[in-house]
Design a protein around this motif. Structure first.
Motif, PDB file in Angstrom:
ATOM      1  N   ILE A  60      49.421  29.705  12.537  1.00  0.00           N
ATOM      2  CA  ILE A  60      50.226  28.716  11.804  1.00  0.00           C
ATOM      3  C   ILE A  60      49.323  27.856  10.917  1.00  0.00           C
ATOM      4  O   ILE A  60      49.635  27.624   9.742  1.00  0.00           O
ATOM      5  N   ASP A  61      48.192  27.394  11.469  1.00  0.00           N
ATOM      6  CA  ASP A  61      47.270  26.554  10.705  1.00  0.00           C
ATOM      7  C   ASP A  61      46.691  27.288   9.496  1.00  0.00           C
ATOM      8  O   ASP A  61      46.501  26.696   8.432  1.00  0.00           O
ATOM      9  N   LEU A  62      46.403  28.567   9.658  1.00  0.00           N
ATOM     10  CA  LEU A  62      45.822  29.363   8.571  1.00  0.00           C
ATOM     11  C   LEU A  62      46.894  30.009   7.688  1.00  0.00           C
ATOM     12  O   LEU A  62      46.569  30.786   6.800  1.00  0.00           O
ATOM     13  N   LYS A  63      48.141  29.684   7.968  1.00  0.00           N
ATOM     14  CA  LYS A  63      49.285  30.204   7.213  1.00  0.00           C
ATOM     15  C   LYS A  63      49.311  31.729   7.187  1.00  0.00           C
ATOM     16  O   LYS A  63      49.633  32.351   6.186  1.00  0.00           O
ATOM     17  N   ARG A  64      48.941  32.299   8.327  1.00  0.00           N
ATOM     18  CA  ARG A  64      49.023  33.746   8.498  1.00  0.00           C
ATOM     19  C   ARG A  64      50.321  34.072   9.211  1.00  0.00           C
ATOM     20  O   ARG A  64      50.907  33.203   9.882  1.00  0.00           O
ATOM     21  N   PRO A  65      50.773  35.321   9.126  1.00  0.00           N
ATOM     22  CA  PRO A  65      52.009  35.687   9.846  1.00  0.00           C
ATOM     23  C   PRO A  65      51.799  35.544  11.358  1.00  0.00           C
ATOM     24  O   PRO A  65      50.774  35.939  11.901  1.00  0.00           O
ATOM     25  N   VAL A  66      52.794  34.949  11.989  1.00  0.00           N
ATOM     26  CA  VAL A  66      52.745  34.737  13.441  1.00  0.00           C
ATOM     27  C   VAL A  66      53.133  36.041  14.129  1.00  0.00           C
ATOM     28  O   VAL A  66      53.966  36.803  13.625  1.00  0.00           O
ATOM     29  N   ASP A  67      52.513  36.302  15.276  1.00  0.00           N
ATOM     30  CA  ASP A  67      52.803  37.503  16.065  1.00  0.00           C
ATOM     31  C   ASP A  67      54.299  37.592  16.347  1.00  0.00           C
ATOM     32  O   ASP A  67      54.885  36.672  16.928  1.00  0.00           O
ATOM     33  N   SER A  68      54.912  38.677  15.925  1.00  0.00           N
ATOM     34  CA  SER A  68      56.363  38.840  16.116  1.00  0.00           C
ATOM     35  C   SER A  68      56.733  39.007  17.593  1.00  0.00           C
ATOM     36  O   SER A  68      57.882  38.789  17.975  1.00  0.00           O
ATOM     37  N   LEU A  69      55.766  39.374  18.409  1.00  0.00           N
ATOM     38  CA  LEU A  69      56.028  39.551  19.838  1.00  0.00           C
ATOM     39  C   LEU A  69      55.776  38.271  20.639  1.00  0.00           C
ATOM     40  O   LEU A  69      55.895  38.284  21.860  1.00  0.00           O
ATOM     41  N   TYR A  70      55.430  37.180  19.950  1.00  0.00           N
ATOM     42  CA  TYR A  70      55.126  35.930  20.648  1.00  0.00           C
ATOM     43  C   TYR A  70      56.245  35.494  21.596  1.00  0.00           C
ATOM     44  O   TYR A  70      55.963  35.212  22.757  1.00  0.00           O
ATOM     45  N   PRO A  71      57.513  35.445  21.156  1.00  0.00           N
ATOM     46  CA  PRO A  71      58.566  35.004  22.093  1.00  0.00           C
ATOM     47  C   PRO A  71      58.692  35.911  23.320  1.00  0.00           C
ATOM     48  O   PRO A  71      58.871  35.418  24.438  1.00  0.00           O
ATOM     49  N   ALA A  72      58.570  37.214  23.117  1.00  0.00           N
ATOM     50  CA  ALA A  72      58.674  38.146  24.250  1.00  0.00           C
ATOM     51  C   ALA A  72      57.502  37.970  25.203  1.00  0.00           C
ATOM     52  O   ALA A  72      57.675  37.964  26.432  1.00  0.00           O
ATOM     53  N   LYS A  73      56.302  37.808  24.654  1.00  0.00           N
ATOM     54  CA  LYS A  73      55.124  37.604  25.495  1.00  0.00           C
ATOM     55  C   LYS A  73      55.226  36.292  26.268  1.00  0.00           C
ATOM     56  O   LYS A  73      54.902  36.234  27.449  1.00  0.00           O
ATOM     57  N   LYS A  74      55.663  35.248  25.572  1.00  0.00           N
ATOM     58  CA  LYS A  74      55.798  33.929  26.209  1.00  0.00           C
ATOM     59  C   LYS A  74      56.806  33.984  27.362  1.00  0.00           C
ATOM     60  O   LYS A  74      56.562  33.455  28.445  1.00  0.00           O
ATOM     61  N   LYS A  75      57.938  34.653  27.118  1.00  0.00           N
ATOM     62  CA  LYS A  75      58.962  34.779  28.166  1.00  0.00           C
ATOM     63  C   LYS A  75      58.415  35.579  29.350  1.00  0.00           C
ATOM     64  O   LYS A  75      58.629  35.210  30.512  1.00  0.00           O
ATOM     65  N   LEU A  76      57.711  36.658  29.059  1.00  0.00           N
ATOM     66  CA  LEU A  76      57.140  37.485  30.113  1.00  0.00           C
ATOM     67  C   LEU A  76      56.126  36.692  30.940  1.00  0.00           C
ATOM     68  O   LEU A  76      56.112  36.783  32.174  1.00  0.00           O
ATOM     69  N   LEU A  77      55.303  35.889  30.290  1.00  0.00           N
ATOM     70  CA  LEU A  77      54.327  35.064  31.014  1.00  0.00           C
ATOM     71  C   LEU A  77      55.028  34.024  31.883  1.00  0.00           C
ATOM     72  O   LEU A  77      54.618  33.788  33.028  1.00  0.00           O
TER      73      LEU A  77
END
Length: 186
Positions: A92-109
């Motif tokens: 987010i800080d570097l204005k790069r695309p955020v990992d599209s799997l972030y929500p799934a990974k976060k939920k799994l964790l």
């Protein structure tokens, strides 16, 4: 009950993870994690299986070893979540695309936290059951006669230990499967 030892959130959180990927209720998960262990408990009564001191000792070792291992895995999950959050913030800080799997990974964790915590509690319950069995077993004077503690052991301690043990094994398999899925996500 003191809020410091209230495990309600962990238990409810764990059972909340027993659902479909879309968040819906799964009867198959309910049957697998609730009914199957209870069925094994009833089968232990029907077959005449009896918890012995040797089996109790084995279960205490099993519970103690898995408690230590699961605490280590809990630290690993925490570390993975920290890295995931840091990576997302950096993107987010570097204005790069955020990992599209972030929500799934976060939920799994998050689900892994509940599952691992529940397994640790289950291991502790298994140890407590075996301790209570040992205390009750020490009151049996003549093992050839049907005594109150023998009946208590056969109808209470044995099936409860079987239910907790089967549920613990199933939950550990689920944790391993979820860790495998998490570590395989790219």
């Amino acid at each position: 009950m003191s809020s410091k030892i209230n495990i309600k959130e962990i238990v409810l959180g764990h059972f909340g993870t027993l659902g479909d990927v879309d968040g819906g209720w799964s009867w198959l998960d309910f049957v697998t994690f609730c009914c199957v262990p209870v069925l094994f408990g009833f089968l232990s009564i029907a077959s005449g299986f009896l918890l012995t001191k040797d089996i109790s000792s084995l279960l205490v070792n099993f519970g103690a070893i898995f408690t230590a291992l699961l605490l280590s895995v809990l630290v690993l999950v925490y570390d993975q979540e920290s890295k995931l959050d840091e990576r997302r913030q950096r993107d987010i800080d570097l204005k790069r695309p955020v990992d599209s799997l972030y929500p799934a990974k976060k939920k799994l964790l998050d689900e892994l936290y509940y599952n691992i915590s529940f397994s640790i509690l289950s291991s502790l319950v298994l140890i407590a059951i075996c301790f209570a069995f040992s205390v009750a077993d020490s009151f049996i004077v003549d093992k050839t006669k049907t005594s109150f503690s023998l009946v208590l052991s056969k109808l209470f301690f044995t099936p409860i230990a079987v239910v907790v043990c089967v549920n613990l094994l199933l939950t550990i398999v689920m944790i391993v499967k979820r860790l495998h899925s998490l570590l395989r996500m790219k």
